[in-house]
Design an enzyme around this catalytic site. Structure first.
Site, PDB file in Angstrom:
ATOM      1  N   SER A 145     -26.573 -13.983 -45.025  1.00 18.71           N
ATOM      2  CA  SER A 145     -27.685 -14.002 -44.094  1.00 18.71           C
ATOM      3  C   SER A 145     -28.738 -12.968 -44.480  1.00 18.71           C
ATOM      4  O   SER A 145     -29.289 -13.023 -45.566  1.00 18.71           O
ATOM      5  CB  SER A 145     -27.173 -13.808 -42.661  1.00 18.71           C
ATOM      6  OG  SER A 145     -28.189 -14.065 -41.727  1.00 18.71           O
ATOM      7  N   ASP A 302     -30.984 -17.281 -45.830  1.00 13.76           N
ATOM      8  CA  ASP A 302     -30.378 -18.582 -45.541  1.00 13.76           C
ATOM      9  C   ASP A 302     -31.118 -19.327 -44.441  1.00 13.76           C
ATOM     10  O   ASP A 302     -30.638 -20.347 -43.951  1.00 13.76           O
ATOM     11  CB  ASP A 302     -28.893 -18.438 -45.198  1.00 13.76           C
ATOM     12  CG  ASP A 302     -28.658 -17.730 -43.876  1.00 13.76           C
ATOM     13  OD1 ASP A 302     -29.423 -16.803 -43.556  1.00 13.76           O
ATOM     14  OD2 ASP A 302     -27.710 -18.101 -43.157  1.00 13.76           O
TER      15      ASP A 302
END
Length: 568
Positions: A145, A302
């Site tokens: 992330s 992401d």
């Protein structure tokens, strides 16, 4: 096995050169050795996330194979139909993301489990969508992330496209723990899997399917489609769907930060690939000023989190996750009300550490608010629950950490959906001569000036974890009667599942048990404490409200100092 024995076991393997060299470098560093081998990378309901490198407590092809083997055994235990439905694999632009996805497919293939693998980096929400679209049995995305560049991760999804439930995660963990030799895990060759139709590459067809769903978010109302905006993917996986989505929405003046289009896991133009941070917008702000853009959008690597900055006439002002959530919620509910599509049983879902402004907005539309623990998997559970029962109609879900979901063809936070909707929202207000900041001020004047902040303390390594747990334990043992002169009216302890009132009475909490404490004070101020589920941090959330911005900000600063003193 002891740390030293594990170290020796690893050095006796034929490792890739970069891993072998790292082990040689730490041969005389006991602390470094312990940090790499005192445990396996922690695996929770969302999967695992850690620093890249050699060792059991690092992300590398061997710890990836271990996680993939646990998943493979779980899939196989569910029968041939589950193996045939297969697992969707996606990955972001971080170092080794593609390699880790291929290693996962190789382990699955050795068990006769079909894998669908994206040929290029794609966002986490697209992975969630694809699991549902292909009726796959599970999904995996290789991502960390918005973590720093030295991290990567292995994030797991169930057949509903949502992050795993604790029960399923525990089954996979049990399979992982039964693996006796991490180096003996069987892997198949990619070419052989292709020949056996156990590996299918994905791209254009699923891109088109995802885009088709994204377009359903577009309203027919008149908006300023010539509004100037800047978008940056921050070297991540968001470029293709966001750019195509904005084009499909009709925006004609979208500038892309070309330096950050380059998909590079080193994130060379930013110190930290997090759209919550102003530093991530440095290049976008420069480009925005050059072309006179009203709006800046940034997605993390992401593309499940979105950051937004708005021109205030002098400079760009970064919206917080709570502010953007409130703006989106009000826009969505207003639009549905005007269209006559606002259901009578509507509900929004937010986390217990997200600002209460959203609940006030929802209440003004006669829409219910439900709180969940931190983590979008809990919001996804509520979506599935209300789909099954029909008790409520899901309208919007969000968390303060820049995660939002509008339409449920995805079951995780989706920065692509939200990027398109924020652009539309800003263009709608632009046609009325207003900015998102003007609209935010309107919400404050109507509902109160809500202000929030987050304090994070880093606790790395084995000792750090122990220190972090000690802080929570100390707070539980010495609960204060007042904080900064305000009486503590209620303490919600989600680990015990009890809420304790000021008079000593207790009530049961309905949410799952988790290591979180929340203090609610006499004037509505609240403080929550929780260890991060993805980083070595303890997080302290503070929320206040007052009648003016100045009063709210003053109150917030007082509470920050009180909290720092409390946990010293």
């Amino acid at each position: 096995m002891s740390v030293n024995n594990l170290y020796r076991q690893w050095t006796q393997q034929l490792l890739p050169r970069y891993l072998a060299d790292e082990l040689v470098e730490i041969a005389s560093d006991e602390q470094a050795m312990e940090d790499r081998f005192y445990q396996y990378v922690s695996f929770g309901t969302g999967g695992m996330r850690g620093v890249l490198g050699a060792g059991t407590n690092r992300m590398n092809i061997y710890t990836i194979r271990r996680a993939a083997e646990g998943l493979a055994r779980y899939v196989a235990a569910n029968g041939e139909a589950a193996k045939a439905r297969g697992v969707v694999l996606a990955y972001d632009t971080r170092h080794f993301s593609y390699e880790f996805a291929c290693e996962t497919a190789r382990v699955l293939g050795a068990h006769g489990i079909r894998a669908y693998v994206y040929q290029e980096p794609r966002p986490t929400p697209q992975l969630s969508f694809t699991v549902r679209e292909l009726n796959a049995f599970a999904g995996v995305i290789i991502t960390a992330s918005h973590n720093p560049k030295q991290y990567n991760g292995f994030k797991l999804y169930g057949e509903d496209g949502a992050q795993l439930t604790p029960q399923t995660a525990n089954e996979i963990i049990q399979h992982m723990n039964s693996i006796e030799d991490i180096f003996a895990i069987e892997v198949a060759e990619v070419s052989a899997l292709e020949e056996q139709s156990l590996l299918t590459w994905l791209l254009a067809e699923l891109d088109a399917s995802y885009l088709k769903q994204l377009i359903t978010l577009k309203e027919t109302r008149e908006v300023a489609l010539d509004m100037k905006l800047v978008y940056t993917p921050l070297h991540g996986a968001g470029l293709a769907p966001v750019r195509e989505g904005l084009r499909a929405f009709g925006f004609t003046d979208v500038a892309i930060v070309e330096e950050q289009v380059v998909q590079d896991g080193a994130f060379p133009t930013i110190p930290y690939p997090n759209p919550e941070e102003a530093a991530a917008f440095t290049l976008a702000m420069a480009q925005g000023q050059q072309i006179g853009a009203e709006l800046l959008l940034a997605t993390d690597p992401d593309a499940d989190r979105l950051g937004v900055a708005v021109w205030n006439g002098v400079r760009y002002e970064l919206l917080t996750g709570n502010q953007l959530g409130a703006l989106l919620l009000h826009y969505l509910l207003t639009t549905k009300q005007q269209n006559g599509t606002l259901p009578s049983n509507g509900i929004i879902v937010k986390t217990i550490v997200t600002a209460e402004l959203g609940a006030k907005i929802a209440e003004s539309f006669n829409v219910m608010t439900e709180n969940t623990l931190t983590g979008f998997k809990y919001i996804a559970e509520k979506i599935a629950q209300y789909e099954a029962t029909g008790e409520h109609t899901y309208l919007f879900g969000y968390e303060e950490s820049y995660g939002y979901l509008i339409e449920t063809f995805v079951r995780d936070k989706d920065a692509v959906q939200v990027a398109l909707k924020v652009a539309e929202m800003a263009a709608f207000y632009a046609l009325q001569g207003e900015t998102l900041l003007d609209q935010l001020e309107y919400l404050y004047q109507k509902f109160g000036y809500y202000q929030e902040t987050l304090i994070s303390q880093i606790f790395e390594g084995k000792n750090g974890q122990e220190e972090m747990q000690a802080i929570l334990q100390c707070l539980r043992q010495s609960i204060p009667n007042e904080i900064a002169g305000l009486a503590v009216q209620c303490v919600e302890d989600y680990l015990t599942g009890k809420a304790t009132l000021a008079n000593g009475e207790t009530e049961n909490l309905t949410l799952p048990k988790e290591n979180v404490l929340k203090f609610i004070l006499a004037d509505g101020t609240w403080i929550a404490v929780r260890p991060s589920g993805t980083e070595p941090k303890c997080k302290f959330y503070i929320g206040v409200v007052d009648e003016t911005m100045e009063a709210a900000q003053d109150k917030l600063e007082i509470m920050v100092q009180a909290v720092l003193k409390l946990v010293k």
